[in-house]
Design an enzyme around this catalytic site. Structure first.
Site, mmCIF file in Angstrom:
data_model
loop_
_atom_site.group_PDB
_atom_site.id
_atom_site.type_symbol
_atom_site.label_atom_id
_atom_site.label_comp_id
_atom_site.label_asym_id
_atom_site.label_seq_id
_atom_site.Cartn_x
_atom_site.Cartn_y
_atom_site.Cartn_z
ATOM 1 N N ALA A 29 -43.477 -11.049 1.116
ATOM 2 C CA ALA A 29 -44.522 -10.163 0.602
ATOM 3 C C ALA A 29 -45.884 -10.790 0.813
ATOM 4 O O ALA A 29 -46.014 -11.833 1.454
ATOM 5 C CB ALA A 29 -44.275 -9.876 -0.877
ATOM 6 N N ASN A 30 -46.918 -10.169 0.286
ATOM 7 C CA ASN A 30 -48.264 -10.745 0.316
ATOM 8 C C ASN A 30 -48.969 -10.420 -0.995
ATOM 9 O O ASN A 30 -48.410 -9.733 -1.843
ATOM 10 C CB ASN A 30 -49.047 -10.247 1.540
ATOM 11 C CG ASN A 30 -49.246 -8.749 1.497
ATOM 12 O OD1 ASN A 30 -49.928 -8.217 0.628
ATOM 13 N ND2 ASN A 30 -48.622 -8.060 2.435
ATOM 14 N N ARG A 31 -50.191 -10.924 -1.162
ATOM 15 C CA ARG A 31 -50.872 -10.853 -2.455
ATOM 16 C C ARG A 31 -51.684 -9.583 -2.688
ATOM 17 O O ARG A 31 -52.475 -9.521 -3.618
ATOM 18 C CB ARG A 31 -51.793 -12.068 -2.626
ATOM 19 C CG ARG A 31 -51.047 -13.368 -2.686
ATOM 20 C CD ARG A 31 -51.983 -14.514 -3.028
ATOM 21 N NE ARG A 31 -51.316 -15.788 -2.858
ATOM 22 C CZ ARG A 31 -50.449 -16.297 -3.715
ATOM 23 N NH1 ARG A 31 -50.146 -15.635 -4.822
ATOM 24 N NH2 ARG A 31 -49.872 -17.458 -3.452
ATOM 25 N N ALA A 95 -51.770 -3.536 2.864
ATOM 26 C CA ALA A 95 -51.589 -4.809 3.559
ATOM 27 C C ALA A 95 -50.141 -4.850 4.042
ATOM 28 O O ALA A 95 -49.245 -5.365 3.367
ATOM 29 C CB ALA A 95 -51.888 -5.973 2.615
#
Ligand code: C5P
Length: 224
Positions: A29-31, A95
């Protein structure tokens, strides 16, 4: 029926991160918090647009007055976006993970004493912004992308606009210390065919309102 300068217009917005499964319990995942994308969906709806929000996993509530479709993986986000077309305007604020894990076992990967760690083989995810920008049929009249860059944000975003084939890019500098990712404020440039406009540092809500207003102005001048 809705009122406002975008009444009768339809919009697609992507928001949040994507989660790319490794096995049934793990993911990449990402932030991304989804704050900017959700705020854009709300701002477009507030101006009267019929909005579909395609969102990856976030902690945010579904905005009122917006049809929210929940997805996890980039490929699901791509499909949900295709299913939402045609629309007048599409804003890609998600994102999206660049890569997914090629083969995801049905069972949790076991850690075994003495065994080497598993090697993850990755494949490139579909580029939703580029795909929708290049559609021969059902391309939205206005396609807006985002660019999160560290350093030389405007220059990189101008190149990205060309590469992706979108109409506008909202560029922000996410260098360490700017606090953009997950934060509540954003300092952006709007890149169009006419060049780059610097917008004052604002809350993500205000960036969303300014963008929605610019979108309304675009459609007003188009229908003159
Ligand atoms: O190439 P990069 O990820 O920097 O581009 C960012 C822009 O492209 C954002 O608007 C993002 O939502 C969109 N994007 C996408 N699908 C991808 C990767 C990025 O729609 N797979």
């Amino acid at each position: 029926p809705k009122q406002g300068p975008l009444a009768g217009r339809s919009a697609l917005v992507t928001s949040g991160p994507t989660h790319e499964p490794i096995d049934p319990v793990r993911y990449i995942a990402n932030r991304s918090s989804g704050k900017q994308g959700h705020a854009i969906a709300m701002a477009l709806a507030a101006l009267g647009a019929r909005v579909t929000l395609v969102s990856g996993p976030t902690r945010l509530p579904d905005p009122d007055g917006v049809e929210t479709i929940h997805v996890e993986r980039a490929e699901e986000m791509m499909q949900a976006c295709r299913d939402s077309l045609p629309v007048d305007v599409a804003v890609f604020a998600a994102a999206v993970a660049d890569w997914r894990v090629i083969s995801t076992p049905a069972a949790k990967i076991k850690k075994q004493d003495g065994a080497p760690p598993p090697a993850l083989e990755l494949a490139e995810n579909p580029d939703i912004l580029k795909t929708v920008s290049g559609l021969a049929t059902d391309r939205p009249a206005l396609v807006v992308g985002f660019a999160a860059e560290t350093g030389d944000a405007v220059e990189k975003a101008v190149a990205k606009r060309k590469r992706k084939g979108c109409d506008w890019i909202v560029a922000n500098d996410v260098s360490d210390g700017t606090g953009t990712f997950g934060g509540d404020e954003n300092a952006v440039h709007l890149i169009t065919d006419a060049g780059a406009d610097a917008w004052p540092r604002s809350t993500k809500q205000d960036v969303a309102r300014m963008l929605a207003q610019r979108i309304a102005t675009y459609f007003e001048s188009e229908s003159d």
